[in-house]
Structure formats: structure tokens, C-alpha cells
Scaffold this active site. Structure first.
Site, short mmCIF file in Angstrom:
data_model
loop_
_atom_site.label_atom_id
_atom_site.label_comp_id
_atom_site.label_asym_id
_atom_site.label_seq_id
_atom_site.Cartn_x
_atom_site.Cartn_y
_atom_site.Cartn_z
N ASP A 1 0.87 -1.17 0.00
CA ASP A 1 0.00 0.00 0.00
C ASP A 1 0.91 1.22 0.00
OD1 ASP A 1 0.88 0.26 2.60
OD2 ASP A 1 -1.12 0.31 3.51
N HIS B 1 8.65 -24.36 8.34
CA HIS B 1 7.65 -25.00 9.20
C HIS B 1 6.22 -24.80 8.70
CE1 HIS B 1 10.31 -25.05 13.09
NE2 HIS B 1 11.00 -25.34 12.00
N HIS C 1 5.56 -31.11 10.09
CA HIS C 1 4.99 -29.80 9.76
C HIS C 1 3.85 -29.94 8.75
CE1 HIS C 1 8.01 -27.95 12.19
NE2 HIS C 1 8.98 -28.52 11.48
C1 RB5 Z 1 -1.88 2.76 6.53
O1 RB5 Z 1 -1.85 3.93 7.29
C2 RB5 Z 1 -1.80 1.55 7.44
O2 RB5 Z 1 -2.99 1.41 8.16
C3 RB5 Z 1 -1.53 0.31 6.64
O3 RB5 Z 1 -0.31 0.47 5.95
C4 RB5 Z 1 -1.37 -0.97 7.43
O4 RB5 Z 1 -0.45 -0.81 8.47
C5 RB5 Z 1 -2.59 -1.62 7.85
O5 RB5 Z 1 -2.58 -2.69 8.46
#
Ligand code: RB5
Length: 146
Positions: free
Chosen positions: A12, A101, A136
């Protein structure tokens, strides 16, 4: 290093810079990488990138890396997919054991926790390790609730 198929990577906005660093690191090492984005650090919603990556990983039988700020959102979203075993790792030992594992097929990284040099080490350990099977495998078969 898994060079048999392209490694799939996505992030992201919070993970974008680390994703770019890791792509450069991996391509320098000769690893083919398929980047599913994003292409900038403009705000995006991590589940969309997690799901896109999981569909490709499941179709290709490949490994993947998902990067967000904490690694938590990516791992929660990815692990909703049957057949995905996504491991959020912050220590090299975990990254290696996730393959050995847990037969993890996705490494989740926390860009706000693991700086690039450590993240590169985590990726290298994950890719160099293989599932050891045996006891495992029995435990993996027990993970999905009956
Ligand atoms: C973005 O601010 C943040 O929430 C995202 O990168 C992540 O850590 C979510 O789990």
C-alpha cells in the site's frame, strides 16, 4: 533464492518505498519480480492489493511479498484466501521458519517497523528456505477448522 517463477510483490502507500527498495534488491540478485503496485505513495487501500496478489499467487503457485505499514492488514486480508499462508515477520528466524515450518507462500513486511536493510535480510531468508514437510505437513493439514 526461488528463481523458478516470478515473485509477486505489492504494497500500500505506507509500504511503497520499501517495495521499491526490495524490487531493486531482488532484480539485482537475478530474481524475476512481478510488481502489482501501487506505482506511487498516494493513499490506497491495502486489501485491494492483498487480494490481487493472492489471486495471482494461487494461480501461479508462486511466492509473494506484501508490504504495508504494520504488515498486519496485509496478512489479515491475505489469510482470508484458502491456500494462502501469509506470515508477518520481523526477525530473520521467523522468515526462515515461515517457509520451513509453515510452508508460507507470502511474506508480509511492516515498512514502519523493519528498515530496508533488515527487510532485505528477511526476504532473502524467506526465499532461500524450503518447506521441510514431515510433522509440519501434518500440522498444516490441521490448520483449517473441520
Ligand atoms: C496505513 O496507514 C496503514 O494502516 C496500513 O499500511 C497498514 O499498516 C494496515 O494494516
Amino acid at each position: 533464492m526461488n528463481t523458478m517463477s516470478s515473485l509477486i510483490i505489492a504494497s500500500d502507500h505506507a509500504g511503497f518505498a520499501l517495495k521499491e527498495d526490495l524490487i531493486a534488491h531482488l532484480t539485482d540478485k537475478g530474481q524475476s519480480v512481478r510488481d502489482l503496485g501501487p506505482s506511487s505513495d498516494a493513499a490506497v487501500d491495502y486489501p485491494e492489493y492483498a487480494h490481487a496478489a493472492c489471486f495471482e499467487i494461487l494461480a501461479a503457485g508462486s511466492l509473494g511479498i506484501l508490504v504495508c505499514g504494520t504488515g498486519i492488514g496485509m496478512s489479515i486480508a491475505a489469510n482470508r484466501h484458502p491456500g494462502i499462508r501469509a506470515a508477518l515477520c520481523t526477525y530473520e528466524f521467523q522468515a526462515r521458519a515461515a517457509r520451513q515450518h509453515n510452508n508460507a507462500n507470502i511474506l508480509c513486511l511492516a515498512a514502519r517497523v523493519s528498515a530496508p536493510p533488515l527487510a532485505r535480510t528477511l526476504v532473502d531468508a524467506f526465499l532461500a528456505a524450503s518447506f521441510t514437510g514431515g510433522r509440519h505437513q501434518r500440522r498444516l493439514a490441521l490448520i483449517d477448522p473441520a
